[in-house]
Design an enzyme around this catalytic site. Structure first.
Site: not given
Ligand code: NAP
Length: 503
Positions: A33, A130, A156, A195, A254, A308, A348, A378, A400
């Site tokens: 493009e 757009h 589009k 996308r 991942s 989690k 885990d 977690g 904490t």
């Protein structure tokens, strides 16, 4: 139809555009493009010259010419007359596609000029709309109006996804308009899945940047990422979709791990980063959306910070199956969807325990071992459960303090404030905080003075593979366990849950 990978060219002059076109061709772009609105010195003549030069460096790649209106994201405020002349010239010079904003095309004089320029040429018209502020008020009606205005045009529509749940209207439209030439995309990181997954619906094209530094809209991935990491050219309507749910997720290893595994095993599956903000509501909303649309093919998720616990709650609310271990830990890092059946797991626990046991050589060595866990989130919950199950004594240090106290109460450990960590006394130390994680790689949860020979130090942070904590521990003569070992172990167990195969 296979969705074409399209590279935008946005040079300021002819030389830059030609260099970018060469790079796009070398990178494997299937359409180029040419964004003429980025040119510093735009003229009808310069566009003719540019098209000829791009054709010479990328001879077999279809060319799309755009001169975007500033009102719809154009780089410069060129007048409508000039932009229109540039597009007409592009059609006369043999561009395969020209793109004009629907808002301008609705003006009779613009429409007439475009119609005259296209007559007798093979050039196809893209009508575009757009929205940079968010979603369109009514994307379906907009699509129908655009298609109705010029039925042979390629419609589009591009809008801004402020949350991943904004992507579903794009998927619904793609699903409804199967078989038609159309381009439907969502901008920003939250919109990235459109996308990529638009390939499931045979959208005409998706945009990808040539490299990290180029690109013309937020959320565009590189051509290389699209081809190599996300296996874009293999995606079809039957592709099963997996992903990592979290916030943030862009840093996650991942997608590389699972997509490589899918490729090796020859499976028609793809694994994506799924940025889900908005806490419990954002998470519940996303899973509801994918379950209502089985044609999207979502089949499983890795789940990370901060979702989690939400994964367990969701499964509970839907009468799903909760692995007893995940229930006991109160956190799930894996979810599978099989038709209406939801299952959640915690890998885990086993991932971390396998890494520790491999270093110790024998699980029984954990019995009676004095251990310190830093953090009470977690991952800490999974590791504290594993250590206590194996007979270790655990002291939990957390910023904490109340969270450390709660965890210690549940698993019969001792709670301390993170401010006391310098005086810890343990044989195995596990960091389960984010301290030292990219980009804060010069931080460590423990002062150097705490590290000595005879200690085993395990950092669950896996990016970077060797954290400052592990470097300091090694220098002090301690044995170390890297978060990468835990990552690979837990990911291998997830892969088996996703595929019934080993990596
Ligand atoms: P989480 O539930 O959000 O818990 C984060 C923990 O880190 C909390 O205890 C939090 O303390 C503490 N923390 C965060 N920033 C801190 C800071 N600046 N100073 C002091 N304490 C801080 O997250 P998680 O899921 O348990 O993940 C924790 C770590 O495990 C991450 O670094 C992640 O990379 C790693 N991890 C590794 C793997 C692997 O396979 N290797 C898998 C998952 C996660 P507060 O309670 O005070 O907020």
């Amino acid at each position: 139809m296979k969705t074409k990978i399209t590279a935008p060219i946005s040079g300021k002059d002819i030389a830059q555009c030609v260099a970018q076109a060469k790079a796009a061709a070398a990178g494997g772009a299937q359409i180029i493009e040419l964004r003429t609105d980025y040119l510093d010195d735009l003229s009808v003549e310069s566009v003719a010259e540019l098209i000829a030069k791009i054709r010479s460096v990328a001879p077999n790649i279809p060319l799309l010419v755009t001169c975007r209106d500033k009102a719809e994201g154009g780089a410069k405020d060129y007048p409508l007359d000039l932009r229109l002349s540039v597009l007409c010239q592009a059609a006369q010079c043999g561009a395969d596609f020209i793109d004009i904003e629907f808002a301008n095309f609705k003006r009779p004089e613009v429409r007439q000029k475009i119609q005259d320029a296209l007559a007798g040429t093979p050039t196809r018209l893209i009508l575009s709309a757009h929205q940079f502020e968010g979603c369109f008020a009514d994307i379906d009606t907009l699509y129908d109006q655009m298609k109705g205005a010029w039925p042979q045009a390629i419609v589009k529509i591009v809008y801004t996804a402020k949350h991943i749940n904004d992507c579903f209207e794009a998927f619904d439209l793609l699903n409804r308009t199967q078989g038609q030439d159309r381009i439907i995309l969502a901008m920003t990181e939250a919109g990235q899945i459109v996308r990529i997954l638009c390939a499931k619906f045979g959208a005409m094209l998706t945009f990808a940047r040539i490299d990290e530094s180029s690109g013309t809209a937020p959320g565009q991935v590189t051509i290389e990422q699209l081809k190599e990491l996300y296996r874009f050219e293999h995606i079809d309507q039957n592709t099963e979709v997996y992903g990592i749910i979290g916030s943030p997720v862009a840093h996650s290893s991942s997608p590389a791990y699972h997509n490589t595994g899918f490729t090796r095993a020859g499976l028609n599956k793809v694994y994506l980063p799924l940025l889900i903000d908005g806490g419990r509501d954002g998470f519940f909303g996303f899973i509801d959306h994918v379950r209502r649309r089985p044609w999207l093919g979502f089949a499983g998720f890795s789940v990370t910070i901060p979702h989690k616990q939400n994964a367990i709650e969701y499964a509970k609310s839907q009468g799903g199956e909760i692995e007893p271990l995940a229930e006991k830990i109160g956190a799930a890092n894996t979810m599978t969807l099989n038709k209406e059946r939801i299952r959640v797991f915690n890998t885990d626990y086993a991932g971390a325990m396998d890494a520790i046991i491999e270093k110790l050589g024998d699980k029984t060595k954990l019995n009676g071992l004095n251990t310190a866990v830093i953090g009470a989130g977690g991952v800490s919950r999974a590791i504290v459960a594993g250590l206590v199950d194996a007979g270790a004594t655990v002291t939990i240090y957390n910023r904490t303090f109340e969270k450390a106290e709660r965890l210690a109460r549940e698993f019969d450990g001792v709670a301390k404030s993170l401010s006391e960590v310098a005086s810890l006394d343990a044989e195995l130390i596990v960091n389960c905080t984010n301290i030292g994680m990219h980009p804060d790689v010069d931080q460590s949860p423990l002062p150097k003075a705490c590290l000595k020979k005879g200690l085993i130090v395990f950092d669950t942070v896996y990016n970077p593979a060797e954290t400052l904590l592990l470097k300091n521990a090694e220098a002090a003569g301690s044995q170390t366990i890297s978060g990468v070992d835990m990552f690979n172990n837990q990911a291998a167990k997830q892969f088996a849950l996703f595929t019934n195969k080993n990596t």
